[in-house]
Motif scaffolding. Structure first.
Motif, PDB file in Angstrom:
ATOM      1  N   ALA A   1      11.437  17.500  -1.563  1.00 46.19           N
ATOM      2  CA  ALA A   1      12.327  16.509  -0.959  1.00 46.19           C
ATOM      3  C   ALA A   1      13.657  16.442  -1.703  1.00 46.19           C
ATOM      4  N   MET A   2      13.612  16.524  -3.021  1.00 42.09           N
ATOM      5  CA  MET A   2      14.851  16.445  -3.798  1.00 42.09           C
ATOM      6  C   MET A   2      15.698  17.697  -3.611  1.00 42.09           C
ATOM      7  N   GLU A   3      15.069  18.842  -3.402  1.00 42.46           N
ATOM      8  CA  GLU A   3      15.829  20.063  -3.090  1.00 42.46           C
ATOM      9  C   GLU A   3      16.521  19.912  -1.737  1.00 42.46           C
ATOM     10  N   GLU A   4      15.821  19.309  -0.785  1.00 41.96           N
ATOM     11  CA  GLU A   4      16.416  19.067   0.529  1.00 41.96           C
ATOM     12  C   GLU A   4      17.598  18.107   0.420  1.00 41.96           C
ATOM     13  N   VAL A   5      17.445  17.061  -0.381  1.00 52.26           N
ATOM     14  CA  VAL A   5      18.537  16.111  -0.600  1.00 52.26           C
ATOM     15  C   VAL A   5      19.734  16.821  -1.238  1.00 52.26           C
ATOM     16  N   ALA A   6      19.476  17.663  -2.211  1.00 56.37           N
ATOM     17  CA  ALA A   6      20.560  18.402  -2.871  1.00 56.37           C
ATOM     18  C   ALA A   6      21.327  19.250  -1.851  1.00 56.37           C
ATOM     19  N   GLY A   7      20.598  19.902  -0.955  1.00 54.21           N
ATOM     20  CA  GLY A   7      21.254  20.686   0.092  1.00 54.21           C
ATOM     21  C   GLY A   7      22.075  19.817   1.026  1.00 54.21           C
ATOM     22  N   PHE A   8      21.534  18.673   1.392  1.00 60.13           N
ATOM     23  CA  PHE A   8      22.249  17.729   2.253  1.00 60.13           C
ATOM     24  C   PHE A   8      23.544  17.260   1.579  1.00 60.13           C
ATOM     25  N   LEU A   9      23.462  16.909   0.309  1.00 59.88           N
ATOM     26  CA  LEU A   9      24.638  16.414  -0.401  1.00 59.88           C
ATOM     27  C   LEU A   9      25.696  17.501  -0.567  1.00 59.88           C
TER      28      LEU A   9
ATOM     29  N   ALA B   1       4.821  10.130   4.086  1.00 62.67           N
ATOM     30  CA  ALA B   1       3.957  11.179   4.632  1.00 62.67           C
ATOM     31  C   ALA B   1       2.844  11.513   3.642  1.00 62.67           C
ATOM     32  N   ALA B   2       1.664  11.770   4.177  1.00 62.79           N
ATOM     33  CA  ALA B   2       0.502  12.076   3.329  1.00 62.79           C
ATOM     34  C   ALA B   2       0.741  13.312   2.473  1.00 62.79           C
ATOM     35  N   ASP B   3       1.504  14.279   2.987  1.00 65.00           N
ATOM     36  CA  ASP B   3       1.744  15.531   2.252  1.00 65.00           C
ATOM     37  C   ASP B   3       3.099  15.549   1.546  1.00 65.00           C
ATOM     38  N   PHE B   4       3.636  14.372   1.228  1.00 66.78           N
ATOM     39  CA  PHE B   4       4.963  14.287   0.602  1.00 66.78           C
ATOM     40  C   PHE B   4       4.998  15.036  -0.720  1.00 66.78           C
ATOM     41  N   ASP B   5       6.086  15.818  -0.910  1.00 66.84           N
ATOM     42  CA  ASP B   5       6.303  16.604  -2.131  1.00 66.84           C
ATOM     43  C   ASP B   5       7.682  16.206  -2.673  1.00 66.84           C
ATOM     44  N   MET B   6       7.694  15.467  -3.778  1.00 69.49           N
ATOM     45  CA  MET B   6       8.948  14.945  -4.332  1.00 69.49           C
ATOM     46  C   MET B   6       9.926  16.075  -4.674  1.00 69.49           C
ATOM     47  N   GLU B   7       9.436  17.128  -5.300  1.00 69.96           N
ATOM     48  CA  GLU B   7      10.323  18.225  -5.700  1.00 69.96           C
ATOM     49  C   GLU B   7      10.991  18.866  -4.486  1.00 69.96           C
TER      50      GLU B   7
ATOM     51  N   GLU C   1       0.804  -1.219   0.000  1.00 69.15           N
ATOM     52  CA  GLU C   1       0.000   0.000   0.000  1.00 69.15           C
ATOM     53  C   GLU C   1       0.844   1.280   0.000  1.00 69.15           C
ATOM     54  N   PHE C   2       2.152   1.180   0.236  1.00 67.22           N
ATOM     55  CA  PHE C   2       2.975   2.375   0.407  1.00 67.22           C
ATOM     56  C   PHE C   2       3.935   2.681  -0.744  1.00 67.22           C
ATOM     57  N   ALA C   3       4.012   1.846  -1.743  1.00 71.32           N
ATOM     58  CA  ALA C   3       4.901   2.136  -2.866  1.00 71.32           C
ATOM     59  C   ALA C   3       4.371   3.350  -3.626  1.00 71.32           C
ATOM     60  N   ARG C   4       5.237   4.348  -3.835  1.00 67.95           N
ATOM     61  CA  ARG C   4       4.851   5.564  -4.551  1.00 67.95           C
ATOM     62  C   ARG C   4       5.382   5.601  -5.977  1.00 67.95           C
ATOM     63  N   CYS C   5       6.345   4.761  -6.253  1.00 69.69           N
ATOM     64  CA  CYS C   5       6.964   4.727  -7.578  1.00 69.69           C
ATOM     65  C   CYS C   5       6.967   3.276  -8.068  1.00 69.69           C
ATOM     66  N   PRO C   6       6.917   3.092  -9.375  1.00 71.97           N
ATOM     67  CA  PRO C   6       7.017   1.731  -9.908  1.00 71.97           C
ATOM     68  C   PRO C   6       8.479   1.282  -9.948  1.00 71.97           C
ATOM     69  N   GLY C   7       9.000   0.840  -8.836  1.00 70.02           N
ATOM     70  CA  GLY C   7      10.392   0.391  -8.775  1.00 70.02           C
ATOM     71  C   GLY C   7      11.283   1.424  -8.117  1.00 70.02           C
ATOM     72  N   VAL C   8      12.221   1.955  -8.851  1.00 71.94           N
ATOM     73  CA  VAL C   8      13.243   2.880  -8.353  1.00 71.94           C
ATOM     74  C   VAL C   8      12.669   4.287  -8.151  1.00 71.94           C
TER      75      VAL C   8
END
Length: 192
Positions: free
Chosen positions: A175-183, A167-173, A24-31
């Motif tokens: 999240a990816m900006e946050e990851v970019a900052g972390f990296l 999370a119900a309010d997950f925003d991929m864009e 029930e929790f998969a958001r993407c088909p695979g990767v």
């Protein structure tokens, strides 16, 4: 000019293979393609962490909270997996790699900054699937045992962050900006 430092990201199993998640929790088909693309753009090699939930309970498991996974048997299972992971991370560290860990925030196992809680759950949870448990600060059981294995060997836990895809309010864009900052923030020993 000095050669750039090599980089490796140890990524939660379900971020590399969404098919490993409770169905029930998969958001993407695979990767989770946007995450792997960000990592590659930043020059990171990718290592997939094992999925302790799947190897402990199988693919037909249901969603659970941290309290349900926080058992002696599951912790022992996670410690067994952690030994091999820390051996591998130590190898990369010996070869001067910048090592990061990316977990799944909100996961009862792979959460780095957030985990799930639902003290009233016992057995298969009833009711709404998405957002059924609450999120609290802290690590999931798997990440906690992984961190403990590093500490037991006198090693620093690598820089780590999590992506709150459940999370119900997950925003991929976002999240990816946050990851970019972390990296981009490469201060050793600093958790995001």
């Amino acid at each position: 000019m000095a050669e750039p430092r090599r980089r490796v990201a140890f990524v939660a199993h379900c971020l590399v293979n969404q098919n490993a998640k409770v169905s029930e929790f998969a958001r993407c088909p695979g990767v989770v393609v946007p995450l792997l693309a960000r990592l590659r753009e930043a020059g990171y090699e990718i290592q997939q962490l094992p999925c302790p939930e799947m190897s402990f309970l199988g693919v037909a498991r249901w969603w659970q909270s941290r309290e349900q996974y926080d058992t002696p048997g599951y912790r022992r299972h996670c410690r067994d997996l952690a030994r091999t992971v820390v051996d591998t991370v130590a190898f990369y560290a010996e070869h001067e790699y910048d090592v990061v860990i990316i977990g799944l925030d909100g996961s009862p196992s792979s959460g780095v900054r957030l985990t799930s809680t639902k003290t009233s759950w016992g057995g298969r949870p009833e009711g709404a699937v998405a957002g059924g448990s609450d999120r609290i600060p802290g690590m999931g059981v798997w990440m906690d045992e992984l961190k403990r294995e590093f500490e037991s060997r006198g090693l620093a836990f690598p820089r780590a962050t999590g992506i709150a895809m459940d999370a119900a309010d997950f925003d991929m864009e976002a999240a990816m900006e946050e990851v970019a900052g972390f990296l981009a923030d490469r201060e050793p020993g600093r958790a995001s």
